[in-house]
Scaffold this active site. Structure first.
Site, PDB file in Angstrom:
ATOM      1  N   GLY A 189       0.836  -1.183   0.000  1.00 48.00           N
ATOM      2  CA  GLY A 189       0.000   0.000   0.000  1.00 48.00           C
ATOM      3  C   GLY A 189       0.875   1.239   0.000  1.00 48.00           C
ATOM      4  CG  MET A 190       3.502   1.876  -2.560  1.00 46.39           C
ATOM      5  SD  MET A 190       4.527   1.803  -4.070  1.00 46.39           S
ATOM      6  CE  MET A 190       5.558   3.256  -3.846  1.00 46.39           C
ATOM      7  CB  SER A 191       0.060   6.660   1.507  1.00 48.20           C
ATOM      8  OG  SER A 191       1.305   6.948   2.141  1.00 48.20           O
ATOM      9  N   GLY A 192       2.165   7.563  -1.036  1.00 51.93           N
ATOM     10  CA  GLY A 192       2.898   8.726  -1.510  1.00 51.93           C
ATOM     11  C   GLY A 192       3.787   9.341  -0.455  1.00 51.93           C
ATOM     12  N   GLY A 193       3.827   8.737   0.728  1.00 49.36           N
ATOM     13  CA  GLY A 193       4.681   9.219   1.803  1.00 49.36           C
ATOM     14  C   GLY A 193       5.987   8.446   1.886  1.00 49.36           C
ATOM     15  CG  ASP A 228       6.601   6.312   7.350  1.00 45.77           C
ATOM     16  OD1 ASP A 228       7.816   6.482   7.517  1.00 45.77           O
ATOM     17  OD2 ASP A 228       5.728   6.846   8.072  1.00 45.77           O
ATOM     18  CG  MET A 255      -5.490   1.315  -0.928  1.00 45.80           C
ATOM     19  SD  MET A 255      -5.451   0.860   0.828  1.00 45.80           S
ATOM     20  CE  MET A 255      -3.694   0.692   1.095  1.00 45.80           C
ATOM     21  CB  CYS A 265      -9.010   4.222   7.697  1.00 41.63           C
ATOM     22  SG  CYS A 265      -8.073   4.148   6.147  1.00 41.63           S
ATOM     23  N   GLY A 298       3.395   0.659   5.484  1.00 41.67           N
ATOM     24  CA  GLY A 298       4.436   1.422   6.153  1.00 41.67           C
ATOM     25  C   GLY A 298       4.152   1.704   7.606  1.00 41.67           C
ATOM     26  CB  CYS A 310      -7.099   8.934   8.136  1.00 38.75           C
ATOM     27  SG  CYS A 310      -8.853   8.520   7.984  1.00 38.75           S
TER      28      CYS A 310
END
Length: 348
Positions: A7-11, A13, A33, A98, A122, A191
């Site tokens: 899961g890649m949020s763009g942060g 971590d 996501m 979440c 992360g 979030c």
């Protein structure tokens, strides 16, 4: 090595998570996501920037990249839940919901259907089989937010950041690996939206009315509020009640739209030795009523010694060795057996 969807949020971590697993030889696929894309007054939702950052890291690492669209489910399972809790006068934690419903529910299930053998995130946490363990970095430990996931989810998840001692080390490794997100600030606020003020967000969905602020001890009218849903137990700022010692929120009457305040920091409403939990969720097994445990009443709050007893099959009483201040209904309390996160529940 197994096929892992990260899961890649763009942060930083989640970027480092993907990079570490790729270097270890896993067959890594990055997944963004898409949960929320709506702007609110005064705040632009950063989803497009985050997606671009995640995609940029995936290209740098040479890994496949996908977008999973959970917008409809997210609105129902997380946003509507949060709004309903505020309307009922409680203080919810949408990040916990979440994780339960989306990251370790929808995402995990979709990843496995798509051919993944495991997922990775992360989060600062560790695992041993199906047991969720506290991270080595106690200041960043995020198991409080993960207490409602299942043992099956834990067993299928890799937490590469659980052994990092500091965030400085995380950023240093991200820089060393050439990740463009190495210096990106940590996300803050709600979030799914960001740093938007909670009042501004709720006003988009809930009609509120002004009402009275009443001194609990004297019954005297001391001010006006702009909606009881916006206030939580122990709150001091934002009351706009001047003169003398500060007031603190000690209660709400949602039916009458009244906020009760007090200047007494020793008020019995503030300090609680016992907390009754409902909506219980256990990662594997429930705690034993005769055992001594550690509990956390909010993220980054110190762990406190406690014992537990069952009130009935659906409610657990947590007896704290030392009283805790301003624990509000709707707030989550998480129970630990030393390093192991057992689960927890919501304060009644």
């Amino acid at each position: 090595m197994s096929r892992v969807y990260v899961g890649m949020s763009g942060g930083v971590d989640s970027s480092l998570t993907a990079a570490l697993l790729a270097r270890q030889g896993y067959d890594v696929t990055g997944v963004y996501m898409q949960n929320w894309i709506n702007d609110v007054p005064g705040m632009r939702c950063p989803w497009a920037d985050d997606l671009a950052d995640a995609k940029r890291v995936a290209v740098h690492l040479g890994i496949p990249f996908k977008v999973f669209d959970f917008r409809h489910e997210y609105k129902q399972l997380v946003v509507d839940y949060m709004i309903g809790e505020y309307q009922a006068g409680r203080t919810p934690n949408p990040d916990i919901m979440c994780n339960q419903e989306v990251k370790f529910g929808l995402f995990r299930q979709a990843a496995l259907r798509d051919g993944a053998e495991q997922i990775a995130t992360g989060h600062y946490a560790r695992s041993q089989g199906s047991r969720l363990m506290r991270a080595d970095n106690q200041d960043k430990d995020q198991t409080y937010f993960l207490y409602r996931i299942t043992g099956e989810s834990v067993a299928q998840t890799i937490f590469p950041l659980g052994s990092y001692q500091t965030k400085t080390e995380v950023r240093a490794d991200a820089e060393r690996l050439g990740l463009s997100t190495a210096g990106k600030p940590d996300s803050q606020g709600i979030c799914f939206v960001g740093t938007v003020n909670m009042r501004d967000f709720l006003r988009q969905y809930i009609r509120t009315e002004p009402g009275e602020i009443i001194d609990q001890e004297t019954g005297r009218h001391v001010g006006e509020h702009d909606g009881a849903i916006f206030y939580t137990l122990g709150q001091r700022h934002g009351l706009n009640v001047g003169g003398g010692l500060p007031y603190y929120v000690v209660g709400k009457d949602m039916g009458r739209n009244i906020v009760y305040v007090s200047r007494r920091l020793d008020s019995e409403v503030f300090w609680r030795n016992e907390l009754t939990l409902s909506q219980l969720s256990w990662i594997n097994e429930a705690p034993v009523a005769t055992g001594d445990y550690l509990v956390r009443v909010r993220h980054r709050a110190p762990l406190k010694a406690a014992s537990v007893r069952w009130r009935d099959s659906d409610r657990l009483v947590v007896a704290l060795k030392e009283p805790e201040r301003a624990v509000a209904s709707g707030q989550s309390v998480v129970i630990y057996d030393d390093q192991v996160c057992l689960g927890g529940g919501v304060v009644c």
